[in-house]
Each structure stands twice: as structure tokens, then as C-alpha cells.
Design a protein around this motif. Structure first.
Motif, PDB file in Angstrom:
ATOM      1  N   GLN A 173      -3.063   3.690   2.078  1.00 42.67           N
ATOM      2  CA  GLN A 173      -2.255   4.336   2.889  1.00 42.67           C
ATOM      3  C   GLN A 173      -1.068   3.474   3.746  1.00 42.67           C
ATOM      4  O   GLN A 173      -1.453   2.517   3.963  1.00 42.67           O
ATOM      5  N   TYR A 174       0.096   3.865   3.907  1.00 45.96           N
ATOM      6  CA  TYR A 174       1.257   3.321   4.604  1.00 45.96           C
ATOM      7  C   TYR A 174       1.711   2.474   3.505  1.00 45.96           C
ATOM      8  O   TYR A 174       2.967   1.773   3.909  1.00 45.96           O
ATOM      9  N   GLU A 175       1.203   1.934   2.429  1.00 45.06           N
ATOM     10  CA  GLU A 175       1.704   0.877   1.497  1.00 45.06           C
ATOM     11  C   GLU A 175       3.251   1.319   1.090  1.00 45.06           C
ATOM     12  O   GLU A 175       3.911   0.530   1.160  1.00 45.06           O
ATOM     13  N   ILE A 176       3.166   2.443   0.344  1.00 51.48           N
ATOM     14  CA  ILE A 176       4.442   3.057  -0.219  1.00 51.48           C
ATOM     15  C   ILE A 176       4.579   4.602   0.070  1.00 51.48           C
ATOM     16  O   ILE A 176       5.692   4.964  -0.245  1.00 51.48           O
ATOM     17  N   ALA A 177       3.953   5.095   1.058  1.00 50.24           N
ATOM     18  CA  ALA A 177       3.908   6.288   1.437  1.00 50.24           C
ATOM     19  C   ALA A 177       3.249   6.637   2.869  1.00 50.24           C
ATOM     20  O   ALA A 177       2.748   5.674   3.217  1.00 50.24           O
ATOM     21  N   SER A 178       3.612   7.727   3.262  1.00 53.83           N
ATOM     22  CA  SER A 178       2.972   8.195   4.744  1.00 53.83           C
ATOM     23  C   SER A 178       1.317   8.129   4.526  1.00 53.83           C
ATOM     24  O   SER A 178       0.858   8.314   3.540  1.00 53.83           O
ATOM     25  N   TYR A 179       0.878   8.347   5.741  1.00 53.17           N
ATOM     26  CA  TYR A 179      -0.558   8.321   5.940  1.00 53.17           C
ATOM     27  C   TYR A 179      -1.040   9.720   5.381  1.00 53.17           C
ATOM     28  O   TYR A 179      -2.050   9.698   4.850  1.00 53.17           O
ATOM     29  N   ALA A 180      -0.109  10.804   5.503  1.00 52.39           N
ATOM     30  CA  ALA A 180      -0.460  12.040   5.142  1.00 52.39           C
ATOM     31  C   ALA A 180      -0.714  12.093   3.508  1.00 52.39           C
ATOM     32  O   ALA A 180      -1.557  12.946   2.998  1.00 52.39           O
ATOM     33  N   GLU A 181       0.020  11.433   2.825  1.00 50.09           N
ATOM     34  CA  GLU A 181       0.179  11.442   1.647  1.00 50.09           C
ATOM     35  C   GLU A 181      -1.176  10.798   0.751  1.00 50.09           C
ATOM     36  O   GLU A 181      -1.824  11.016  -0.283  1.00 50.09           O
ATOM     37  N   GLY A 182      -1.852  10.010   1.701  1.00 55.60           N
ATOM     38  CA  GLY A 182      -3.216   9.413   1.189  1.00 55.60           C
ATOM     39  C   GLY A 182      -2.943   8.153   0.427  1.00 55.60           C
ATOM     40  O   GLY A 182      -1.624   7.767   0.211  1.00 55.60           O
ATOM     41  N   PRO A 183      -3.843   7.451  -0.129  1.00 60.72           N
ATOM     42  CA  PRO A 183      -3.779   6.537  -1.282  1.00 60.72           C
ATOM     43  C   PRO A 183      -2.979   7.053  -2.585  1.00 60.72           C
ATOM     44  O   PRO A 183      -3.258   8.067  -2.632  1.00 60.72           O
ATOM     45  N   ILE A 184      -2.242   6.219  -3.049  1.00 60.72           N
ATOM     46  CA  ILE A 184      -1.688   6.530  -4.341  1.00 60.72           C
ATOM     47  C   ILE A 184      -2.008   5.458  -5.615  1.00 60.72           C
ATOM     48  O   ILE A 184      -2.160   4.284  -5.027  1.00 60.72           O
ATOM     49  N   GLU A 185      -2.701   6.188  -6.465  1.00 55.47           N
ATOM     50  CA  GLU A 185      -3.247   5.430  -7.444  1.00 55.47           C
ATOM     51  C   GLU A 185      -3.103   5.664  -9.044  1.00 55.47           C
ATOM     52  O   GLU A 185      -2.589   6.916  -9.360  1.00 55.47           O
ATOM     53  N   VAL A 186      -2.613   4.686  -9.512  1.00 52.50           N
ATOM     54  CA  VAL A 186      -2.362   4.870 -11.025  1.00 52.50           C
ATOM     55  C   VAL A 186      -3.194   3.994 -12.038  1.00 52.50           C
ATOM     56  O   VAL A 186      -3.686   2.905 -11.703  1.00 52.50           O
ATOM     57  N   GLU A 187      -3.637   4.749 -13.123  1.00 51.40           N
ATOM     58  CA  GLU A 187      -4.682   4.010 -13.880  1.00 51.40           C
ATOM     59  C   GLU A 187      -4.157   4.138 -15.316  1.00 51.40           C
ATOM     60  O   GLU A 187      -3.404   4.926 -15.626  1.00 51.40           O
ATOM     61  N   ILE A 188      -4.237   2.944 -15.956  1.00 47.73           N
ATOM     62  CA  ILE A 188      -3.563   2.414 -17.241  1.00 47.73           C
ATOM     63  C   ILE A 188      -4.662   1.995 -18.035  1.00 47.73           C
ATOM     64  O   ILE A 188      -5.653   1.318 -17.721  1.00 47.73           O
ATOM     65  N   PRO A 189      -4.912   2.921 -19.450  1.00 46.49           N
ATOM     66  CA  PRO A 189      -6.079   2.516 -20.119  1.00 46.49           C
ATOM     67  C   PRO A 189      -6.188   1.204 -20.572  1.00 46.49           C
ATOM     68  O   PRO A 189      -5.057   0.300 -20.722  1.00 46.49           O
ATOM     69  N   LEU A 190      -7.293   0.704 -20.662  1.00 45.67           N
ATOM     70  CA  LEU A 190      -7.600  -0.592 -20.842  1.00 45.67           C
ATOM     71  C   LEU A 190      -6.925  -1.152 -22.000  1.00 45.67           C
ATOM     72  O   LEU A 190      -6.321  -2.279 -22.193  1.00 45.67           O
TER      73      LEU A 190
END
Length: 255
Positions: free
Chosen positions: A225-242
Motif C-alpha cells: 500500500q502507498y507504493e504505487i497507489a492509494s491506501y484504499a486500493e490495497g496492495p497491488i500484485e502481479v503473478e508471472i508463471p514460473l
């Protein structure tokens, strides 16, 4: 002469067997109730769950020390410009409680309940790397609490952390590749600026998060949170297949 050769051979086998000692994780739990000072006086809640590794001494010593240091730093409430002085988890927990009591004594009209929750687990292991997920959540006043998730990526052979610039063959090339996944998952067209949908990337340029690691199926980019978006957006996560990320790595994902 034969006895000498036999002794050297046995010593060689012993060295090889020690180097091949598997890492074994045991689950450890700790709470505020484990402290003597909380037996008769109410304490803020502290819940800590973490793995403790056994196996090759130098490897496990390094990994366990890193895990313990994360817990100590997570419980630290004093001057952020100073490093924690606690030597172990119990001492860090006691200092957390002492700070809670001091703050409430100074501002009795604003007395609030503190708490801390720390969850650490092994999220991935291959023949060369072990990835550990570290989550912390705490409340010490304010509109909302603090929470974060991070990863520690360690060498199976040495127990040392592997920094991002050593994890990849070419960090810049992987970053460009990761951006295509990020844009795809967040519906950002290639010809649009990365912040066109409301993200907060500095200078409008994509970059990897501080928290990167592995789970059983994917390589994870976790923006807290706050790293690239507002607190309200929550954590942003991207998963890339191994299977898609393997070609960019300096380490083997073979188990």
C-alpha cells in the motif's frame, strides 16, 4: 598407508554428506502470553509464527538470523533513525509492550490498544533457492494500521540473501518483460503512459516493487500500500508463471 587413505576417504564422504544436509523447517509460535510480564498485567496482543530451519549449520544460521531480524524490526517502535537494540524476539516483544505502556501513560486520555501480528512462511524451494514470505501487521494508533508483505530469496548453498540484481541475468530486460504482464493484467495499453489509469509510478516509469519472490506456481511482484497507489486500493500484485520467468533467472527453479 591403507588406513590413512581410508581415513581420508571417510573424511571426504563426511564433508559431502554435510554439504548435502537438507534444510528442514520447524514451525515456531510466540505470543505476548509467553512473556512473564504479561502474566499479571494486561498486554497488547502479539502473535508471531515463523519457520526455524535446521540442517547445514552456516546456511541455517544465515537464514534464521534474517528471519529473526525481520521480526525484531517489525516489533520496533522507537526512534526510526536508530536501529533496534533487542537481541532476540522475546526482548523485542518486551520492548514493544514497554513502548505501549509508556505511550498510554503519557497520554491516558488517548489510550488505545496496540497489536502486532507477524506471519512468516516458506513459499518456494528449488535446488538452488528458497523463498520466504514475510507478512507483518500492526496497529499503534492513527486512522488505520500498518501492514506489509515482503520476500526473502536465499541461496540454498550459502543461506545468503540474493539481491534482485543477482537474481536475474539482466535486470533491465526482465523489468521490461514484467511491465508487459503488469500492463496486461491492469488493462493499460502499450501506447499509454503507465500511470494513465491512476497508478503512482515515479516519473511515470514502470519499476519492480521492493517485494519480489516466488510461490509454488508463480514469480510474484507485490507492491505494498502507498507504493504505487492509494491506501484504499490495497496492495497491488502481479503473478508471472514460473515457466515464463525461468529464462530470465540466474538460478535454477528445478526442485
Amino acid at each position: 598407508m591403507i588406513n590413512k587413505i581410508a581415513s581420508l576417504f571417510l573424511l571426504f564422504l563426511l564433508i559431502i554428506s554435510c554439504n548435502d544436509t537438507p534444510l528442514v523447517a520447524s514451525e515456531i509460535s510466540f505470543t505476548h502470553k509467553d512473556l512473564a510480564s504479561c502474566n499479571t498485567v494486561e498486554c497488547p496482543e502479539i502473535f508471531v509464527n515463523y519457520p526455524k530451519f535446521s540442517g547445514e549449520v552456516e546456511v541455517t544460521k544465515a537464514i534464521n538470523a534474517s528471519v529473526e531480524q525481520f521480526i525484531i524490526e517489525s516489533l520496533y517502535l522507537d526512534d526510526p533513525e536508530q536501529k533496534p537494540t533487542a537481541k532476540n524476539i522475546q526482548e523485542a516483544a518486551q520492548q514493544f509492550i514497554d513502548m505501549y505502556r509508556m505511550h498510554n501513560a503519557e497520554f491516558p486520555d488517548l489510550a488505545i490498544d496496540y497489536y502486532s501480528e507477524i506471519e512468516i512462511e516458506e513459499s518456494f524451494r528449488s535446488e538452488e533457492i528458497i523463498s520466504i514470505e514475510l507478512y507483518q501487521e500492526k496497529y499503534t494508533g492513527g486512522a488505520h494500521g500498518y501492514r506489509s508483505l515482503s520476500y526473502g530469496n536465499f541461496s540454498i548453498k550459502t543461506g545468503q540473501k540474493i539481491p534482485a540484481n543477482k537474481l536475474f541475468k539482466d535486470l533491465n530486460i526482465f523489468t521490461k518483460f514484467a511491465e508487459t504482464y503488469f500492463r496486461s493484467q491492469h488493462n493499460i495499453q502499450e501506447n499509454k503512459e503507465i500511470n494513465s489509469t491512476g497508478f503512482w509510478f515515479d516519473d511515470n516509469k514502470f519499476y519492480l516493487p521492493e517485494s519480489i519472490g516466488f510461490n509454488k506456481k508463480s514469480f510474484v511482484l507485490h507492491y505494498n500500500q502507498y507504493e504505487i497507489a492509494s491506501y484504499a486500493e490495497g496492495p497491488i500484485e502481479v503473478e508471472i508463471p514460473l515457466k515464463d520467468v525461468a529464462q530470465y533467472l540466474n538460478v535454477s527453479l528445478k526442485k
